[in-house]
Design a protein around this motif. Structure first.
Motif, PDB file in Angstrom:
ATOM      1  N   GLN A 255       0.822  -1.208   0.000  1.00 25.53           N
ATOM      2  CA  GLN A 255       0.000   0.000   0.000  1.00 25.53           C
ATOM      3  C   GLN A 255       0.857   1.259   0.000  1.00 25.53           C
ATOM      4  N   LEU A 256       1.950   1.240   0.773  1.00 26.46           N
ATOM      5  CA  LEU A 256       2.856   2.393   0.802  1.00 26.46           C
ATOM      6  C   LEU A 256       3.502   2.619  -0.555  1.00 26.46           C
ATOM      7  N   ILE A 257       3.911   1.541  -1.222  1.00 26.74           N
ATOM      8  CA  ILE A 257       4.514   1.671  -2.555  1.00 26.74           C
ATOM      9  C   ILE A 257       3.497   2.221  -3.547  1.00 26.74           C
ATOM     10  N   ALA A 258       2.257   1.723  -3.473  1.00 27.59           N
ATOM     11  CA  ALA A 258       1.212   2.213  -4.380  1.00 27.59           C
ATOM     12  C   ALA A 258       0.923   3.692  -4.140  1.00 27.59           C
ATOM     13  N   ASN A 259       0.867   4.116  -2.874  1.00 28.28           N
ATOM     14  CA  ASN A 259       0.614   5.531  -2.566  1.00 28.28           C
ATOM     15  C   ASN A 259       1.763   6.409  -3.050  1.00 28.28           C
ATOM     16  N   ARG A 260       2.994   5.917  -2.908  1.00 29.09           N
ATOM     17  CA  ARG A 260       4.143   6.704  -3.365  1.00 29.09           C
ATOM     18  C   ARG A 260       4.121   6.869  -4.874  1.00 29.09           C
ATOM     19  N   ARG A 261       3.742   5.802  -5.598  1.00 25.08           N
ATOM     20  CA  ARG A 261       3.677   5.905  -7.061  1.00 25.08           C
ATOM     21  C   ARG A 261       2.596   6.890  -7.492  1.00 25.08           C
ATOM     22  N   LYS A 262       1.447   6.871  -6.764  1.00 27.68           N
ATOM     23  CA  LYS A 262       0.387   7.824  -7.094  1.00 27.68           C
ATOM     24  C   LYS A 262       0.843   9.258  -6.865  1.00 27.68           C
ATOM     25  N   ASN A 263       1.561   9.495  -5.764  1.00 32.63           N
ATOM     26  CA  ASN A 263       2.056  10.830  -5.459  1.00 32.63           C
ATOM     27  C   ASN A 263       3.084  11.288  -6.493  1.00 32.63           C
ATOM     28  N   ASN A 264       3.954  10.359  -6.923  1.00 33.79           N
ATOM     29  CA  ASN A 264       4.966  10.718  -7.943  1.00 33.79           C
ATOM     30  C   ASN A 264       4.305  11.000  -9.279  1.00 33.79           C
ATOM     31  N   ALA A 265       3.200  10.258  -9.561  1.00 34.55           N
ATOM     32  CA  ALA A 265       2.517  10.479 -10.843  1.00 34.55           C
ATOM     33  C   ALA A 265       1.868  11.858 -10.902  1.00 34.55           C
TER      34      ALA A 265
END
Length: 266
Positions: A255-265
């Motif tokens: 979940q943390l990795i997915a949230n970080r990718r969304k923030n970077n996008a």
């Protein structure tokens, strides 16, 4: 009254938290009793706090052997079911062929069928084939019933994919392999990962189908069932707690990795 208004506004959140607590409570009990030191054979009443079981998790004869066997079967069953399930999902979504509708319906039979019926059917099949019950019959049975869950997870992801992205990759002179590896697979990866995790959990946890088709082979769920007849050792709670912590850690990290990718996008 202010309290009633607050409850009405947050009723869904309260219901969700109560449901979550109800689901986690058995895991908390297992965790607490992994630190217990029972006076007798049964670890059902709290006696004394102790770290003995954590210091020697393999102190019970054959327990770690059965655990290792279950992990091996779950790993290979996950690989087999994920590969086959992913290919089946793409075939059902992307291609039109005879009996496609029938296969779509039949693929859900293992999910709808009672495990006892499937276990007895598989046992009959193996006996008629003259197969030696053991590791391989368990593995084949696990791949079979995990396949439906993988297909369901991956198919939902593939159906939501935009085919124009793959067409754009081909317009930019990407070959079939490049298109699959760089466009199709990354987009389908969350569904494939979800199916794989579900397959691993189902395979590792299965008792009924395994018990019918195991012969003299003993997996970890079968060991736990057998131990419960004589007295449940504390080490079983230790293994259960460790598995629960690992599962929660994997979900949180994902979940943390997915949230970080969304923030970077963004």
């Amino acid at each position: 009254m202010p309290v009633l208004r607050w409850i009405r506004r947050n009723l869904i959140v309260i219901a969700g938290l109560l449901t979550l607590a109800y689901m986690i409570l058995p895991n908390v009990v297992v965790m607490v009793f992994s630190f217990n030191k029972p006076n007798g054979r049964f670890n059902y009443a709290w006696q004394h706090f102790s770290l003995d079981a954590w210091k020697d998790p393999c102190g019970v004869a054959d327990m770690c052997g059965s655990l290792s066997l279950s992990l091996q079967i779950a790993t290979w069953a996950t690989i087999g079911a994920t590969v086959l399930g992913t290919m089946i999902s793409f075939a059902l979504v992307r291609y039109r062929f005879r009996a496609r509708g029938a296969i779509n319906s039949l693929i859900f039979l293992p999910m709808a069928m009672p495990e006892v019926v499937m276990a007895a059917s598989l046992l009959t099949l193996f006996l008629n084939m003259g197969a030696q019950l053991g590791f391989w019959t368990i593995l084949i049975a696990h791949i079979m019933f995990c396949l439906s869950f993988v297909v369901t997870a991956v198919k939902a992801r593939v159906m939501s994919m935009d085919p124009r992205l793959e067409e754009a990759a081909r317009d930019l002179y990407a070959g079939p392999v490049q298109t699959f590896l760089r466009v199709t697979l990354p987009i389908a990866a969350p569904g494939i990962a979800a199916g794989a995790l579900l397959a691993f959990a189902l395979s590792f946890d299965d008792f009924i189908i395994t018990n019918f088709n195991a012969g003299s082979t003993v997996t970890f769920p079968m060991f736990v069932w057998g131990s419960a007849q004589r007295g449940t050792p504390v080490q079983i709670n230790v293994i259960g707690t460790a598995m629960f912590i690992i599962a929660v850690t994997v979900v949180v990290v994902g979940q943390l990795i997915a949230n970080r990718r969304k923030n970077n996008a963004r």
